[in-house]
Design a protein around this motif. Structure first.
Motif, PDB file in Angstrom:
ATOM      1  N   ILE A 158       4.210  -0.308  -3.747  1.00  0.00           N
ATOM      2  CA  ILE A 158       2.789  -0.109  -4.075  1.00  0.00           C
ATOM      3  C   ILE A 158       2.644  -0.009  -5.593  1.00  0.00           C
ATOM      4  O   ILE A 158       1.778  -0.644  -6.195  1.00  0.00           O
ATOM      5  CB  ILE A 158       2.230   1.159  -3.394  1.00  0.00           C
ATOM      6  CG1 ILE A 158       2.030   0.913  -1.904  1.00  0.00           C
ATOM      7  CG2 ILE A 158       0.920   1.607  -4.052  1.00  0.00           C
ATOM      8  CD1 ILE A 158       1.690   2.168  -1.116  1.00  0.00           C
ATOM      9  N   TYR A 159       3.507   0.780  -6.229  1.00  0.00           N
ATOM     10  CA  TYR A 159       3.427   0.972  -7.675  1.00  0.00           C
ATOM     11  C   TYR A 159       3.958  -0.236  -8.432  1.00  0.00           C
ATOM     12  O   TYR A 159       3.555  -0.496  -9.552  1.00  0.00           O
ATOM     13  CB  TYR A 159       4.134   2.257  -8.088  1.00  0.00           C
ATOM     14  CG  TYR A 159       3.362   3.450  -7.585  1.00  0.00           C
ATOM     15  CD1 TYR A 159       2.227   3.883  -8.260  1.00  0.00           C
ATOM     16  CD2 TYR A 159       3.711   4.090  -6.409  1.00  0.00           C
ATOM     17  CE1 TYR A 159       1.479   4.944  -7.791  1.00  0.00           C
ATOM     18  CE2 TYR A 159       2.961   5.140  -5.916  1.00  0.00           C
ATOM     19  CZ  TYR A 159       1.854   5.564  -6.607  1.00  0.00           C
ATOM     20  OH  TYR A 159       1.092   6.593  -6.132  1.00  0.00           O
ATOM     21  N   ARG A 160       4.836  -0.987  -7.811  1.00  0.00           N
ATOM     22  CA  ARG A 160       5.311  -2.226  -8.435  1.00  0.00           C
ATOM     23  C   ARG A 160       4.193  -3.267  -8.462  1.00  0.00           C
ATOM     24  O   ARG A 160       3.978  -3.935  -9.464  1.00  0.00           O
ATOM     25  CB  ARG A 160       6.518  -2.767  -7.685  1.00  0.00           C
ATOM     26  CG  ARG A 160       7.033  -4.042  -8.293  1.00  0.00           C
ATOM     27  CD  ARG A 160       8.200  -4.580  -7.525  1.00  0.00           C
ATOM     28  NE  ARG A 160       8.596  -5.831  -8.123  1.00  0.00           N
ATOM     29  CZ  ARG A 160       9.775  -6.341  -8.026  1.00  0.00           C
ATOM     30  NH1 ARG A 160      10.707  -5.715  -7.352  1.00  0.00           N
ATOM     31  NH2 ARG A 160      10.057  -7.487  -8.589  1.00  0.00           N
ATOM     32  N   ARG A 161       3.468  -3.401  -7.356  1.00  0.00           N
ATOM     33  CA  ARG A 161       2.386  -4.391  -7.278  1.00  0.00           C
ATOM     34  C   ARG A 161       1.252  -4.072  -8.230  1.00  0.00           C
ATOM     35  O   ARG A 161       0.572  -4.959  -8.722  1.00  0.00           O
ATOM     36  CB  ARG A 161       1.857  -4.481  -5.849  1.00  0.00           C
ATOM     37  CG  ARG A 161       2.737  -5.290  -4.929  1.00  0.00           C
ATOM     38  CD  ARG A 161       2.044  -5.557  -3.613  1.00  0.00           C
ATOM     39  NE  ARG A 161       1.749  -4.355  -2.873  1.00  0.00           N
ATOM     40  CZ  ARG A 161       2.576  -3.789  -1.991  1.00  0.00           C
ATOM     41  NH1 ARG A 161       3.745  -4.296  -1.777  1.00  0.00           N
ATOM     42  NH2 ARG A 161       2.210  -2.693  -1.350  1.00  0.00           N
ATOM     43  N   LYS A 162       1.025  -2.803  -8.519  1.00  0.00           N
ATOM     44  CA  LYS A 162      -0.038  -2.425  -9.438  1.00  0.00           C
ATOM     45  C   LYS A 162       0.189  -2.986 -10.834  1.00  0.00           C
ATOM     46  O   LYS A 162      -0.751  -3.150 -11.599  1.00  0.00           O
ATOM     47  CB  LYS A 162      -0.160  -0.902  -9.524  1.00  0.00           C
ATOM     48  CG  LYS A 162      -0.822  -0.285  -8.326  1.00  0.00           C
ATOM     49  CD  LYS A 162      -0.979   1.202  -8.519  1.00  0.00           C
ATOM     50  CE  LYS A 162      -1.682   1.831  -7.342  1.00  0.00           C
ATOM     51  NZ  LYS A 162      -1.898   3.270  -7.545  1.00  0.00           N
TER      52      LYS A 162
END
Length: 164
Positions: A158-162
């Protein structure tokens, strides 16, 4: 500044004082592993960039801006007083900046108060898994390949995609 210090992990898990060196080593390896999966470092750092204004906005190279220190219009050498920060996007109120190159000086990353709870929880769970794997290897138990559980992997991604 490290957003999740080892001392905090010690308090959360009530780690054994006899194993501090090993736990610290595993914790640092866990943080590095998470940062590699994320594609960026977690700690709050200072960055400088040159960006060209297009459609009265620019996009920074780094996510999680904690402080915009300075924006200078390189054409006029004047400090830009007003803007809106929306994630990585900086929107300028003055339309005269269109096409100008701006110098951005900002801090980005997480601090101890801004590190998301779900990411912190994922790091703690991953630490426990890596420690269990380390103990298995010391005891020469059956060889197994380490794999991240789906719940931890989904939080990290989730934080990578952001930031993509």
């Amino acid at each position: 500044m490290i957003p999740f210090p080892f001392e905090e992990l010690q308090k959360i898990l009530e780690l054994n004082a006899d194993e501090i060196d090993t736990d610290l080593f595993i914790f640092n390896a866990t943080l590095s592993y998470v940062e590699n999966l994320l594609g960026y470092q977690l700690d709050d750092k200072n960055y400088n960039e040159l960006q060209t204004v297009k459609d009265c906005q620019v996009f920074t190279d780094h996510e999680n801006i904690s402080e915009m220190i300075n924006i200078i219009d390189m054409t006029t050498k004047i400090r830009v007083p007003n803007c809106v920060i929306d994630g990585r996007r900086i929107i300028f109120i003055d339309p005269k900046l269109e096409g100008h190159v701006v110098f951005l000086n900002y801090n980005a990353g997480f601090t101890a108060t801004t590190l998301p709870v779900d990411l912190k929880e994922g790091i703690v769970k991953l630490f426990l898994l890596k420690k269990a794997e380390f103990i298995k290897q010391i005891n020469n138990e059956a060889e197994s390949s380490f794999e991240i559980p789906a719940d931890i992997k989904s939080v990290i991604f989730i934080y990578r995609r952001k930031c993509l």
